[in-house]
Design an enzyme around this catalytic site. Structure first.
Site, PDB file in Angstrom:
ATOM      1  CG  ASP A  37      -8.552 -14.347  49.342  1.00 23.81           C
ATOM      2  OD1 ASP A  37      -8.555 -14.578  50.645  1.00 23.81           O
ATOM      3  OD2 ASP A  37      -9.640 -13.495  48.806  1.00 23.81           O
ATOM      4  CE1 TYR A 156     -17.892 -17.209  60.970  1.00 18.77           C
ATOM      5  CE2 TYR A 156     -18.122 -17.628  63.278  1.00 18.77           C
ATOM      6  CZ  TYR A 156     -17.415 -17.145  62.269  1.00 18.77           C
ATOM      7  OH  TYR A 156     -16.156 -16.967  62.614  1.00 18.77           O
ATOM      8  CE  LYS A 160     -15.931 -20.190  61.082  1.00 23.73           C
ATOM      9  NZ  LYS A 160     -14.809 -20.392  60.177  1.00 23.73           N
TER      10      LYS A 160
HETATM   11  P1  NAI Z   1     -11.322 -11.650  56.702  1.00 23.61           P
HETATM   12  O1  NAI Z   1     -12.620 -11.196  56.106  1.00 23.61           O
HETATM   13  O2  NAI Z   1     -10.248 -10.586  56.783  1.00 23.61           O
HETATM   14  O3  NAI Z   1     -10.546 -13.029  55.657  1.00 23.61           O
HETATM   15  C1  NAI Z   1     -11.430 -13.686  55.128  1.00 23.61           C
HETATM   16  C2  NAI Z   1     -10.809 -14.159  53.673  1.00 23.61           C
HETATM   17  O4  NAI Z   1     -11.514 -15.242  53.223  1.00 23.61           O
HETATM   18  C3  NAI Z   1     -11.256 -12.966  52.895  1.00 23.61           C
HETATM   19  O5  NAI Z   1      -9.822 -12.534  51.860  1.00 23.61           O
HETATM   20  C4  NAI Z   1     -12.124 -13.269  51.574  1.00 23.61           C
HETATM   21  O6  NAI Z   1     -11.762 -12.879  50.125  1.00 23.61           O
HETATM   22  C5  NAI Z   1     -11.586 -15.066  51.614  1.00 23.61           C
HETATM   23  N1  NAI Z   1     -13.096 -15.607  51.312  1.00 23.61           N
HETATM   24  C6  NAI Z   1     -14.216 -15.320  51.529  1.00 23.61           C
HETATM   25  N2  NAI Z   1     -15.212 -16.443  50.883  1.00 23.61           N
HETATM   26  C7  NAI Z   1     -14.232 -16.923  49.899  1.00 23.61           C
HETATM   27  C8  NAI Z   1     -14.378 -18.079  49.066  1.00 23.61           C
HETATM   28  N3  NAI Z   1     -15.603 -18.599  48.761  1.00 23.61           N
HETATM   29  N4  NAI Z   1     -13.394 -18.700  48.427  1.00 23.61           N
HETATM   30  C9  NAI Z   1     -12.384 -17.987  48.629  1.00 23.61           C
HETATM   31  N5  NAI Z   1     -11.683 -17.127  49.457  1.00 23.61           N
HETATM   32  C10 NAI Z   1     -12.914 -16.804  50.361  1.00 23.61           C
HETATM   33  O7  NAI Z   1     -11.741 -12.623  57.800  1.00 23.61           O
HETATM   34  P2  NAI Z   1     -11.061 -13.153  59.008  1.00 23.61           P
HETATM   35  O8  NAI Z   1     -11.376 -12.539  60.359  1.00 23.61           O
HETATM   36  O9  NAI Z   1      -9.312 -12.966  58.725  1.00 23.61           O
HETATM   37  O10 NAI Z   1     -11.317 -14.594  59.025  1.00 23.61           O
HETATM   38  C11 NAI Z   1     -10.583 -15.785  58.697  1.00 23.61           C
HETATM   39  C12 NAI Z   1     -11.341 -17.044  59.339  1.00 23.61           C
HETATM   40  O11 NAI Z   1     -11.503 -16.771  60.690  1.00 23.61           O
HETATM   41  C13 NAI Z   1     -13.026 -17.168  59.062  1.00 23.61           C
HETATM   42  O12 NAI Z   1     -13.061 -18.625  58.765  1.00 23.61           O
HETATM   43  C14 NAI Z   1     -13.497 -16.586  60.197  1.00 23.61           C
HETATM   44  O13 NAI Z   1     -14.822 -17.214  60.461  1.00 23.61           O
HETATM   45  C15 NAI Z   1     -12.495 -16.966  61.346  1.00 23.61           C
HETATM   46  N6  NAI Z   1     -12.628 -16.251  62.546  1.00 23.61           N
HETATM   47  C16 NAI Z   1     -12.385 -15.163  62.461  1.00 23.61           C
HETATM   48  C17 NAI Z   1     -12.500 -14.388  63.685  1.00 23.61           C
HETATM   49  C18 NAI Z   1     -12.347 -12.982  64.082  1.00 23.61           C
HETATM   50  O14 NAI Z   1     -12.709 -12.546  65.143  1.00 23.61           O
HETATM   51  N7  NAI Z   1     -11.688 -12.282  62.941  1.00 23.61           N
HETATM   52  C19 NAI Z   1     -12.743 -15.220  65.011  1.00 23.61           C
HETATM   53  C20 NAI Z   1     -13.142 -16.689  64.999  1.00 23.61           C
HETATM   54  C21 NAI Z   1     -13.130 -17.033  63.707  1.00 23.61           C
END
Ligand code: NAI
Length: 252
Positions: A37, A156, A160
């Site tokens: 992360d 975005y 995806k």
């Molecule tokens: P979140 O913000 O809780 O977690 C994302 C994590 O990715 C964070 O820990 C962040 O530090 C890490 N991160 C971001 N940029 C990074 C980088 N350059 N290098 C390494 N780590 C990095 O978000 P969430 O919601 O858990 O999202 C996870 C995945 O699920 C994402 O790809 C998001 O697009 C996808 N997603 C989320 C949805 C939602 O409703 N929460 C719906 C559909 C997809």
């Protein structure tokens, strides 16, 4: 009967939300996990929490997935810490609200680089490890926005949808190496990424009503299907995207 997977799994974005839930679900199956992360302290803390809850070997590593030059050192350190690597979840993700009229190159590149570009380059960097691990599996966390347009976030949506193309292409190339590649397309899931949207008046109700189940999903409801796709129970599934959205797209 499916055999049990024992190799370790790397989870990018594993310190929060969906990535953390994927790591947790994998660990609950008895598999070692590496949390990669952007936030090193959170990566290490999450790895320690999962280790104490499940008893599996874990490893936390701070890494920016857009910095491909850092991949090999992270892989070496991960292998040293948890042993054989037989799985990858690319859950690291980001979003910028820049519609047409507000787009700039930096914003576009930022989103595409994290969500999409990093994914095949990570798979490539891990190829030798995955190939050496029987029944290896890769899961990309895409989104329902790979399928439906959201006018506020074109980068975005493109990232995806692009991930699904990369999944299909890589599944073809990697099948002879016994590596499966799939995506999960989550709907609205209660995570820190969604929190700012949910804080706006009426949005929680609107997102909940978009699903015939009438609610927002829990991170574990993505983690469990990811653990399934990573394991031998999914041994004939490759090149697919699994929509896990509580039925949102079924009624659009
Ligand atoms: P979140 O913000 O809780 O977690 C994302 C994590 O990715 C964070 O820990 C962040 O530090 C890490 N991160 C971001 N940029 C990074 C980088 N350059 N290098 C390494 N780590 C990095 O978000 P969430 O919601 O858990 O999202 C996870 C995945 O699920 C994402 O790809 C998001 O697009 C996808 N997603 C989320 C949805 C939602 O409703 N929460 C719906 C559909 C997809």
């Amino acid at each position: 009967m499916a055999t049990k997977s024992t190799s370790g799994v790397v989870v990018t974005g594993g310190a929060s939300g969906i990535g953390r839930a994927c790591a947790q679900a994998v660990a609950e199956q008895g598999r070692a996990v590496a949390i990669w992360d952007l936030d090193p302290a959170k990566a290490e803390a999450t790895a320690a929490e999962i280790a104490s809850e499940t008893g599996v070997a874990t490893f936390g590593r701070g890494i920016d997935v857009t910095r491909t030059a850092d991949f090999d050192a992270a892989i070496d350190a991960t292998r040293e810490a948890i042993g054989e690597i037989g799985g990858l979840v690319h859950a690291a993700g980001t979003v910028r609200a820049q519609s047409i009229g507000q787009l700039d190159e930096a914003g576009w590149d930022f989103v595409l680089n994290v969500n999409l570009r990093a994914f095949p380059l990570l798979v490539q960097a891990l190829h030798a490890d995955l190939k050496a691990s029987p029944g290896a599996s890769v899961v990309g966390i895409a989104s329902i926005e790979a399928w439906v347009g959201n006018e506020a976030i074109p980068a975005y949506c493109a990232s995806k949808a692009g991930m699904l193309g990369a999944v299909r292409s890589m599944s073809h190339r990697l099948a002879p190496d016994d590596i499966r590649v799939n995506a999960i397309c989550p709907g609205f899931i209660e995570t820190p990424m969604l929190a700012p949207s949910l804080a706006a008046p009426g949005v929680r109700e609107e997102f909940s009503a978009a699903s015939p189940m009438g609610r927002i999903g829990r991170p574990s409801e993505i983690g469990e299907p990811a653990a399934f796709l990573l394991g031998n129970a999914a041994s004939f599934i490759t090149g697919q995207s699994l929509i896990v959205d509580g039925g949102v797209l079924a009624i659009v």
